[in-house]
Scaffold this motif. Sequence first.
Motif, PDB file in Angstrom:
ATOM      1  N   PHE A 206      91.697  47.079  25.337  1.00  0.00           N
ATOM      2  CA  PHE A 206      93.036  46.399  25.520  1.00  0.00           C
ATOM      3  C   PHE A 206      93.199  46.003  26.905  1.00  0.00           C
ATOM      4  CE2 PHE A 206      93.598  49.306  21.882  1.00  0.00           C
ATOM      5  CZ  PHE A 206      94.255  48.620  20.899  1.00  0.00           C
ATOM      6  N   GLU A 207      92.658  44.864  27.353  1.00  0.00           N
ATOM      7  CA  GLU A 207      92.290  44.354  28.425  1.00  0.00           C
ATOM      8  C   GLU A 207      93.637  44.246  29.309  1.00  0.00           C
ATOM      9  OE1 GLU A 207      90.107  40.759  28.138  1.00  0.00           O
ATOM     10  OE2 GLU A 207      88.311  42.016  27.296  1.00  0.00           O
ATOM     11  N   ARG A 208      94.633  43.640  28.849  1.00  0.00           N
ATOM     12  CA  ARG A 208      95.895  43.451  29.457  1.00  0.00           C
ATOM     13  C   ARG A 208      96.552  44.908  29.839  1.00  0.00           C
ATOM     14  NH1 ARG A 208      99.497  40.279  25.930  1.00  0.00           N
ATOM     15  NH2 ARG A 208      97.997  41.479  24.314  1.00  0.00           N
ATOM     16  N   LEU A 209      96.462  45.806  29.099  1.00  0.00           N
ATOM     17  CA  LEU A 209      96.932  46.978  29.061  1.00  0.00           C
ATOM     18  C   LEU A 209      96.393  47.834  30.304  1.00  0.00           C
ATOM     19  CD1 LEU A 209      99.151  49.160  28.414  1.00  0.00           C
ATOM     20  CD2 LEU A 209      97.459  49.886  26.651  1.00  0.00           C
ATOM     21  N   VAL A 210      94.813  47.421  30.351  1.00  0.00           N
ATOM     22  CA  VAL A 210      94.076  48.213  31.223  1.00  0.00           C
ATOM     23  C   VAL A 210      94.424  47.419  32.717  1.00  0.00           C
ATOM     24  CG1 VAL A 210      91.824  48.197  32.114  1.00  0.00           C
ATOM     25  CG2 VAL A 210      92.173  48.560  29.748  1.00  0.00           C
ATOM     26  N   GLU A 211      94.891  46.512  32.865  1.00  0.00           N
ATOM     27  CA  GLU A 211      95.246  45.939  34.217  1.00  0.00           C
ATOM     28  C   GLU A 211      96.417  46.773  34.934  1.00  0.00           C
ATOM     29  OE1 GLU A 211      96.293  41.571  33.601  1.00  0.00           O
ATOM     30  OE2 GLU A 211      94.343  41.247  32.940  1.00  0.00           O
ATOM     31  N   ASP A 212      97.224  47.218  34.109  1.00  0.00           N
ATOM     32  CA  ASP A 212      98.481  47.870  34.606  1.00  0.00           C
ATOM     33  C   ASP A 212      97.846  49.562  34.784  1.00  0.00           C
ATOM     34  OD1 ASP A 212     100.038  45.998  34.811  1.00  0.00           O
ATOM     35  OD2 ASP A 212     100.881  46.191  32.599  1.00  0.00           O
ATOM     36  N   CYS A 213      96.750  49.856  34.426  1.00  0.00           N
ATOM     37  CA  CYS A 213      96.416  51.247  34.470  1.00  0.00           C
ATOM     38  C   CYS A 213      95.510  51.574  35.805  1.00  0.00           C
ATOM     39  CB  CYS A 213      95.131  51.471  33.546  1.00  0.00           C
ATOM     40  SG  CYS A 213      96.086  51.658  31.697  1.00  0.00           S
ATOM     41  N   ALA A 214      95.625  52.897  36.351  1.00  0.00           N
ATOM     42  CA  ALA A 214      95.175  53.304  37.600  1.00  0.00           C
ATOM     43  C   ALA A 214      94.361  54.470  37.226  1.00  0.00           C
ATOM     44  CB  ALA A 214      96.362  53.678  38.462  1.00  0.00           C
ATOM     45  N   GLY A 215      93.250  54.579  37.997  1.00  0.00           N
ATOM     46  CA  GLY A 215      92.411  55.816  37.821  1.00  0.00           C
ATOM     47  C   GLY A 215      91.412  55.817  36.699  1.00  0.00           C
ATOM     48  N   GLU A 216      91.155  56.824  36.197  1.00  0.00           N
ATOM     49  CA  GLU A 216      89.569  56.807  35.317  1.00  0.00           C
ATOM     50  C   GLU A 216      90.532  56.393  33.819  1.00  0.00           C
ATOM     51  OE1 GLU A 216      86.533  59.629  33.683  1.00  0.00           O
ATOM     52  OE2 GLU A 216      87.006  59.806  35.714  1.00  0.00           O
ATOM     53  N   LEU A 217      90.099  55.329  33.138  1.00  0.00           N
ATOM     54  CA  LEU A 217      90.358  55.352  31.694  1.00  0.00           C
ATOM     55  C   LEU A 217      89.507  56.239  30.696  1.00  0.00           C
ATOM     56  CD1 LEU A 217      90.510  51.130  31.758  1.00  0.00           C
ATOM     57  CD2 LEU A 217      92.410  53.001  31.911  1.00  0.00           C
ATOM     58  N   SER A 218      90.292  56.730  29.937  1.00  0.00           N
ATOM     59  CA  SER A 218      89.555  57.556  28.808  1.00  0.00           C
ATOM     60  C   SER A 218      90.475  57.565  27.719  1.00  0.00           C
ATOM     61  CB  SER A 218      89.091  58.935  29.350  1.00  0.00           C
ATOM     62  OG  SER A 218      90.369  59.547  29.942  1.00  0.00           O
ATOM     63  N   GLY A 219      90.097  58.000  26.359  1.00  0.00           N
ATOM     64  CA  GLY A 219      90.929  58.005  25.468  1.00  0.00           C
ATOM     65  C   GLY A 219      91.029  56.977  24.728  1.00  0.00           C
ATOM     66  N   ASN A 220      91.795  57.091  23.664  1.00  0.00           N
ATOM     67  CA  ASN A 220      92.026  55.915  22.595  1.00  0.00           C
ATOM     68  C   ASN A 220      93.508  55.509  22.444  1.00  0.00           C
ATOM     69  OD1 ASN A 220      89.182  55.865  22.066  1.00  0.00           O
ATOM     70  ND2 ASN A 220      89.452  57.650  20.554  1.00  0.00           N
ATOM     71  N   VAL A 221      93.613  54.300  21.924  1.00  0.00           N
ATOM     72  CA  VAL A 221      94.881  54.006  21.338  1.00  0.00           C
ATOM     73  C   VAL A 221      94.695  54.145  19.743  1.00  0.00           C
ATOM     74  CG1 VAL A 221      96.573  52.158  20.886  1.00  0.00           C
ATOM     75  CG2 VAL A 221      95.347  52.186  22.807  1.00  0.00           C
ATOM     76  N   THR A 222      95.764  55.159  19.296  1.00  0.00           N
ATOM     77  CA  THR A 222      95.372  55.747  17.799  1.00  0.00           C
ATOM     78  C   THR A 222      96.627  54.906  17.228  1.00  0.00           C
ATOM     79  OG1 THR A 222      94.859  57.820  18.385  1.00  0.00           O
ATOM     80  CG2 THR A 222      95.842  57.433  16.046  1.00  0.00           C
ATOM     81  N   TRP A 223      96.340  54.086  16.315  1.00  0.00           N
ATOM     82  CA  TRP A 223      97.385  53.003  15.594  1.00  0.00           C
ATOM     83  C   TRP A 223      97.195  53.264  14.124  1.00  0.00           C
ATOM     84  CZ3 TRP A 223      94.914  49.379  12.580  1.00  0.00           C
ATOM     85  CH2 TRP A 223      93.337  49.211  12.772  1.00  0.00           C
ATOM     86  N   ALA A 224      98.392  52.591  13.551  1.00  0.00           N
ATOM     87  CA  ALA A 224      98.324  52.315  11.953  1.00  0.00           C
ATOM     88  C   ALA A 224      99.220  51.112  11.605  1.00  0.00           C
ATOM     89  CB  ALA A 224      98.843  53.680  11.357  1.00  0.00           C
ATOM     90  N   ALA A 225      98.829  50.479  10.504  1.00  0.00           N
ATOM     91  CA  ALA A 225      99.590  49.341  10.218  1.00  0.00           C
ATOM     92  C   ALA A 225      99.759  49.443   8.757  1.00  0.00           C
ATOM     93  CB  ALA A 225      98.885  47.981  10.513  1.00  0.00           C
ATOM     94  N   GLN A 226     101.051  49.164   8.108  1.00  0.00           N
ATOM     95  CA  GLN A 226     101.279  48.988   6.746  1.00  0.00           C
ATOM     96  C   GLN A 226     102.144  47.813   6.545  1.00  0.00           C
ATOM     97  OE1 GLN A 226     101.026  51.859   4.212  1.00  0.00           O
ATOM     98  NE2 GLN A 226     101.356  50.159   2.864  1.00  0.00           N
ATOM     99  N   GLY A 227     101.524  47.188   5.557  1.00  0.00           N
ATOM    100  CA  GLY A 227     102.213  46.247   4.875  1.00  0.00           C
ATOM    101  C   GLY A 227     103.187  46.165   3.686  1.00  0.00           C
ATOM    102  N   ALA A 228     103.976  45.651   3.346  1.00  0.00           N
ATOM    103  CA  ALA A 228     104.880  45.757   2.400  1.00  0.00           C
ATOM    104  C   ALA A 228     105.468  44.416   2.341  1.00  0.00           C
ATOM    105  CB  ALA A 228     105.802  46.673   2.757  1.00  0.00           C
ATOM    106  N   THR A 229     105.947  44.257   0.827  1.00  0.00           N
ATOM    107  CA  THR A 229     106.814  42.982   0.397  1.00  0.00           C
ATOM    108  C   THR A 229     108.164  43.618   0.013  1.00  0.00           C
ATOM    109  OG1 THR A 229     105.735  42.974  -1.604  1.00  0.00           O
ATOM    110  CG2 THR A 229     104.932  41.599   0.132  1.00  0.00           C
TER     111      THR A 229
END
Length: 175
Positions: A27-50
Amino acid sequence: MNPSHLDVAAFAKAQVRLEGDTPLAQFERLVEDCAGELSGNVTWAAQGATEPKVGGKDEVWLHVEAHAHVPLTCQRCLTPVPIALEIAQDFRFVADEETAIAEDDESEEDLLVLTDALDLMALIEDELLMALPLVPMHQACLSDQAPLSKEEEAILSQEKPNPFAVLAVLKTRPS
């Protein structure tokens, strides 16, 4: 399904759920705001519906959730502070920009224009960026206010002239 080029209408119609763990570094734009050592993940989910719409096509919906821990710079001590970001957002898709603008004020959900392909990862990154605190600080830095130095106290104790004092003099002076 490719989360970078998601056919939202088909995704919603099939009521599919996608989930994943994506390295924070992607997540390049998010990383620009980060400081220090980057580690870890972004855990995500997306659900579609009508949802059926009276007198028209079904409404297309997307529910997105994500959480991550990002290292930001504490605005008090200027060292890295881990901040937990949590998002849970509903999106309703509309036919065009004019409809989105017209319906935006009355809707609680976010409105997006339905396109052939949606970059789900960019949408998640946008939401995480909006979830960033304006002034990140350690809890200790929030509660531990350092005492003022003698120099700072002297500056703050100096009497400043009232800017309206001149107006008061002019008002009471005879013409």
